[in-house]
Enzyme design. Structure first.
Site, mmCIF file in Angstrom:
data_model
loop_
_atom_site.group_PDB
_atom_site.id
_atom_site.type_symbol
_atom_site.label_atom_id
_atom_site.label_comp_id
_atom_site.label_asym_id
_atom_site.label_seq_id
_atom_site.Cartn_x
_atom_site.Cartn_y
_atom_site.Cartn_z
ATOM 1 N N HIS A 92 0.834 -1.217 0.000
ATOM 2 C CA HIS A 92 0.000 0.000 0.000
ATOM 3 C C HIS A 92 0.867 1.265 0.000
ATOM 4 O O HIS A 92 0.539 2.249 0.664
ATOM 5 C CB HIS A 92 -0.928 0.035 1.210
ATOM 6 C CG HIS A 92 -1.974 -1.046 1.222
ATOM 7 N ND1 HIS A 92 -3.265 -0.834 0.795
ATOM 8 C CD2 HIS A 92 -1.922 -2.345 1.602
ATOM 9 C CE1 HIS A 92 -3.972 -1.955 0.928
ATOM 10 N NE2 HIS A 92 -3.169 -2.887 1.406
ATOM 11 N N ARG A 129 -6.994 7.271 4.404
ATOM 12 C CA ARG A 129 -5.986 7.103 3.348
ATOM 13 C C ARG A 129 -6.419 5.978 2.417
ATOM 14 O O ARG A 129 -6.742 4.880 2.860
ATOM 15 C CB ARG A 129 -4.607 6.780 3.934
ATOM 16 C CG ARG A 129 -3.519 6.648 2.868
ATOM 17 C CD ARG A 129 -2.134 6.468 3.479
ATOM 18 N NE ARG A 129 -1.115 6.352 2.454
ATOM 19 C CZ ARG A 129 -0.719 5.189 1.897
ATOM 20 N NH1 ARG A 129 -1.255 4.052 2.286
ATOM 21 N NH2 ARG A 129 0.194 5.190 0.954
ATOM 22 N N ASN A 165 -10.188 -2.542 2.824
ATOM 23 C CA ASN A 165 -9.991 -2.518 1.374
ATOM 24 C C ASN A 165 -11.313 -2.251 0.669
ATOM 25 O O ASN A 165 -12.373 -2.287 1.301
ATOM 26 C CB ASN A 165 -9.439 -3.868 0.894
ATOM 27 C CG ASN A 165 -7.968 -4.065 1.215
ATOM 28 O OD1 ASN A 165 -7.228 -3.101 1.431
ATOM 29 N ND2 ASN A 165 -7.531 -5.303 1.256
HETATM 30 C C1 HEM Z 1 -7.934 -8.353 5.487
HETATM 31 C C2 HEM Z 1 -6.825 -8.231 4.816
HETATM 32 C C3 HEM Z 1 -6.060 -6.958 4.746
HETATM 33 C C4 HEM Z 1 -6.491 -5.695 4.513
HETATM 34 C C5 HEM Z 1 -7.905 -5.233 4.309
HETATM 35 C C6 HEM Z 1 -5.346 -4.829 4.539
HETATM 36 C C7 HEM Z 1 -5.390 -3.465 4.349
HETATM 37 C C8 HEM Z 1 -4.315 -2.633 4.409
HETATM 38 C C9 HEM Z 1 -4.326 -1.225 4.133
HETATM 39 C C10 HEM Z 1 -5.536 -0.406 3.766
HETATM 40 C C11 HEM Z 1 -3.076 -0.767 4.284
HETATM 41 C C12 HEM Z 1 -2.606 0.666 4.029
HETATM 42 C C13 HEM Z 1 -2.699 1.489 5.250
HETATM 43 C C14 HEM Z 1 -2.360 2.916 4.927
HETATM 44 O O1 HEM Z 1 -3.076 3.526 4.120
HETATM 45 O O2 HEM Z 1 -1.380 3.416 5.475
HETATM 46 C C15 HEM Z 1 -2.256 -1.864 4.641
HETATM 47 C C16 HEM Z 1 -0.930 -1.782 4.879
HETATM 48 C C17 HEM Z 1 -0.216 -2.815 5.374
HETATM 49 N N1 HEM Z 1 -0.678 -4.101 5.596
HETATM 50 FE FE1 HEM Z 1 -2.464 -4.824 5.268
HETATM 51 N N2 HEM Z 1 -4.245 -5.565 4.791
HETATM 52 C C18 HEM Z 1 -4.644 -6.879 4.939
HETATM 53 C C19 HEM Z 1 -3.873 -7.945 5.263
HETATM 54 C C20 HEM Z 1 -2.647 -7.822 5.767
HETATM 55 C C21 HEM Z 1 -1.921 -8.873 6.378
HETATM 56 C C22 HEM Z 1 -2.428 -10.303 6.564
HETATM 57 C C23 HEM Z 1 -0.742 -8.355 6.770
HETATM 58 C C24 HEM Z 1 0.406 -9.016 7.468
HETATM 59 C C25 HEM Z 1 0.337 -10.130 8.140
HETATM 60 C C26 HEM Z 1 -0.713 -6.968 6.379
HETATM 61 C C27 HEM Z 1 0.325 -6.101 6.544
HETATM 62 C C28 HEM Z 1 0.350 -4.801 6.134
HETATM 63 C C29 HEM Z 1 1.493 -3.944 6.250
HETATM 64 C C30 HEM Z 1 2.855 -4.345 6.824
HETATM 65 C C31 HEM Z 1 1.136 -2.697 5.768
HETATM 66 C C32 HEM Z 1 1.999 -1.449 5.653
HETATM 67 C C33 HEM Z 1 1.612 -0.532 6.758
HETATM 68 C C34 HEM Z 1 2.438 0.737 6.809
HETATM 69 O O3 HEM Z 1 3.632 0.704 6.515
HETATM 70 O O4 HEM Z 1 1.856 1.765 7.183
HETATM 71 N N3 HEM Z 1 -1.894 -6.666 5.792
HETATM 72 N N4 HEM Z 1 -3.040 -3.003 4.719
#
Ligand code: HEM
EC number: 1.11.1.6
Length: 735
Positions: A92, A129, A165
């Protein structure tokens, strides 16, 4: 010693009084600076600089000699610059955001005691965001991908983040697989290609080998993955959370955002071209709408399952690869989100905002959803490497309620905490834990017993039923888009193993889908498929979300003109579009003044080369013999009309412009006006002999209206003319 007590307590009192319950923007004002007339350039340590242009040098007799390292001003400038970048988000990375507010219109105290969901008098500040998942920070907005929809509520009880999402399901059931799904989707490791695309061997190799992603990749190949605008997509918390009420009862819950403007997408060719022509298309779109005062809004909904009903369904409600079908568990809409302010500075607000799924407030809890539990670990962890241990202190992240604890130190610590103790318990009883009555977060007492094992619940093993449910619920045009998407994606997979196996996988969903795609991409067509259960569910097709009322507000409409254009039609269209809060954009052969047939002039916003039809939702061409004769000889202008037709956009033309449309499209099945009667045919609205009343202002956009403007607006409000595509007309025009 005695004197220390008041000092410590003084800090506690100060923190409480210093808390702001109102506007997050007031809170940010502490850190916000404007450049005033009196300001002069200084170093970061406050010393005024005499020049921003010349490094200190050894001055020779007739020329400047080498640079001196001693120059502290120059060194500071270069070194500050060298360190400007922080790691981009691991996923993202590309996104944009805005401030807004959340208002509850129906209390759900039957389900939770969280004031944000029970107090209808509150207005809670938020920052949202939006993002793509796979691309790096500089990638294009309109790629085929899931969109992030992350909301931070600055509540009076602490920050609550819904990190969702625009698609309600996910690729994996257990968080341990997240690195695999992301590695497979990101650019391939040997050559770092392709950027922000799923159209490559590794992505589809993984999808085949990992059957639990089947439902999600169907969503990913649908129009949901190419939204027209962040403002026109739903948001889903995806994971299953819980709500706890004052009686101590627990319910499972999913969170849903539904946009007032309806759910709308680009068409694929448009998305592809925009990625090059205007890579910031979504970012600008959000900014433009807010700057124009057309604030995007979403209804906030919940789907709720009582604890006792957890096992009542044929799917597991804790499985993030499953939707909760609306016919079984309807959405209850209880609040509204509005975005109404653009950021002041991208980096300190959009880039530094840090979301964590683990940020919940009392009355809201987690479930045993194994994806959510892993996410709760991952987000906090990743913020540490991206922003550092004190990330919660950054202005955009800090809560608006009091924060006091004994966490200390670490890089870039800002808070100066007075007092002599930094631990609990302490001899002064300073900063004790809160009681339930004081609003402490108390975990729901959940009974947990069992073997320690790497297992999944049985219903998690069904990977295909809901993929079929999704396919069965699509409208014909959405199905066609899914077929096209697979045909594109698998065409980009060079390895026959990958595309042949994927075609077989599609037969687990629908045999015809598999056979059609096989023919397109060159795989062996399967002859047998998994039996399809034939069930459908509401609210999966995005065509069920046309918007709360027909509107053209915030839609961009190009008006194509050249010297000699008809000023009556032009002025009427411009005024009507503006009063309906659309964005009229005048496009001419050049950006210098264009003269109307009556001698009046207008300066176009853009010229045909600089701007493209992809960047607007509809086009209008006023008549005027000389103008149309010029446009008819301009290949780019003709291409504008053809491309808008190909992209299923509403086209309006009056007077001589009807002939231009005829020349550009040249399809006998598209009817065109030959008189003073308005003709609407496949989204092409024309009137040959203009009557002033046909251009009257549109008060309400209603189906079946007869005037030219009304029909034109009705077409734009309908977003795209799918009938044109179903009739195969767009495919007959070169664009
Ligand atoms: C239901 C499934 C998931 C959804 C809806 C989702 C949604 C999101 C969203 C919207 C962001 C962006 C946040 C922003 O705008 O700063 C994000 C970032 C991220 N997600 Fe997920 N994600 C999912 C699953 C996962 C899983 C399973 C993991 C790890 C085990 C993960 C790890 C991360 C990481 C590391 C970031 C970066 C955050 C940052 O650096 O600010 N996500 N995710």
């Amino acid at each position: 010693m005695a004197g220390l007590v008041p000092e410590t307590m003084q800090k506690v009192t100060h923190a409480v009084l210093g808390a702001r319950e109102g506007d997050k923007l007031k809170d940010l004002a502490h850190n916000t600076k404007d450049i005033s007339d009196k300001d002069r350039l200084t170093t970061d340590y406050g010393v005024k600089q005499a020049t921003a242009d010349d490094w200190l040098k050894v001055a020779g007799p007739d020329k400047a000699g080498p640079l001196l390292l001693e120059d502290p001003f120059a060194r500071e400038r270069i070194m500050r610059f060298d360190h400007e970048r922080i790691p981009e988000r691991v996923v993202h990375a590309r996104g944009s955001g805005a401030f807004g507010k959340f208002k509850l219109f129906e209390s759900i105290e039957d389900l939770t005691f969280a004031p944000i969901l029970t107090d209808t008098s509150r207005e809670t500040p938020v920052f949202v965001r939006f993002s793509t998942v796979l691309g790096s920070r500089g990638s294009a907005d309109t790629v085929r991908d899931v969109r992030g929809f992350a909301v931070k509520f600055y509540t009076q009880e602490g920050n609550w983040d819904i990190v969702g999402n625009d698609i309600p399901v996910f690729f994996i059931q257990d968080a341990i697989k997240f690195p695999d799904v992301i590695h497979a989707g990101k650019p391939e490791p040997h050559n770092e290609v392709p950027q922000a695309q799923t159209a490559h061997n590794n992505f589809w190799d993984f999808q085949f080998n990992h059957t639990e992603a089947t439902h999600m990749f169907m969503w990913g190949m649908s129009d949901r993955a190419i939204p027209r605008s962040f403002r026109m997509m739903q948001g889903f918390g995806v994971n299953t959370f819980t709500l706890i009420n004052a009686k101590g009862e627990r319910h499972f819950v999913k969170f849903i955002w539904t946009p007032e403007l309806g759910v709308h997408s680009l068409v694929w060719d448009e998305a592809l071209k925009l990625a090059g022509q205007d890579p910031d298309f979504h970012r600008k779109d959000l900014w433009e709408a807010i700057a124009n005062g057309v604030y995007p809004k979403w209804k906030f909904g919940i789907q709720v399952v009582a604890e006792a009903d957890e096992h009542k369904f044929d799917f597991d409600i804790l499985d993030a690869t499953k939707v909760w079908p609306e016919d079984l568990i309807p959405t209850r809409y209880i609040g509204e989100l509005e975005l109404n302010r653009n950021p002041d500075e991208f980096f300190t607000q959009v880039e530094q905002i840090a979301f964590c799924t683990s940020h919940v407030v009392p009355g809201i809890g987690f479930s045993d959803d194994p994806l959510l539990q892993g996410r709760n670990f991952s987000y906090f962890d990743t913020q540490l490497s991206r922003l550092g241990i004190n990330f919660e202190e950054l202005p955009i992240n800090r809560p608006m309620c009091p924060v006091m604890n004994f966490n200390r130190d670490g890089a870039m610590r800002h808070t100066i905490t007075r007092g002599t103790v930094n631990y609990w318990p302490n001899r002064f009883d300073a900063c004790p834990p809160a009681s339930h009555a004081e609003g402490a977060y108390v975990e729901y007492a959940q009974k947990v017993a069992g073997m320690k094992a790497r297992i999944r619940n049985d219903k998690f093993k069904d990977h295909f039923s809901q993929a079929q449910l999704f396919w069965n619920s699509m409208s014909p045009v959405e199905r066609q888009h899914i077929v096209n998407a697979f045909s594109f994606e698998l065409d980009h997979c060079e390895d026959p193993v990958v595309y042949s196996r994927m075609v077989k996988r599609l037969a687990d969903i629908d045999l015809t889908l598999a056979q059609t795609v096989a023919e397109m991409v060159g795989g062996e067509a399967p002859t047998e498929g998994r039996p399809n259960h034939g069930r459908k569910a509401p609210a999966l097709s995005q065509l069920e979300f046309p918007g709360s009322k027909p509107t053209i507000a915030s839609r961009r409409v190009a008006i194509l003109i050249a010297d000699g254009y008809d000023p009556v039609a032009y002025n009427a269209a411009y005024a009507a579009l503006s009063s309906a809060l659309a964005v009229p954009l005048v496009i001419g052969p050049k950006r210098s003044k264009v003269t109307a047939s009556n001698g009046s002039t207008v300066q176009p916003h853009h010229h045909f080369e600089g701007f493209r039809s992809t960047m607007v939702d509809a086009i209008f061409i006023p008549g005027g013999a000389q103008s149309i004769a010029t446009l008819a000889k301009n290949g780019r202008a003709l291409h504008w009309v053809r491309e808008a037709f190909g992209h299923l956009k509403t086209i309006g033309a009056t007077g001589e412009a009807v002939e231009l449309v005829n020349k550009a499209i040249a399809l006998p099945s598209v009817g065109l006006s030959a008189s003073g009667e308005v003709c609407e045919s496949y989204g092409v609205v024309t009137i040959k002999e203009l009557r002033p009343e046909s251009l009257s202002e549109v008060v309400e956009i209603a189906k079946g209206a007869t005037g030219f403007m009304e029909k034109f607006f009705e077409g734009i409000a309908g977003h795209r003319c799918w009938e044109r595509e179903l009739a195969g007309l767009n495919a007959q025009v070169a664009y």
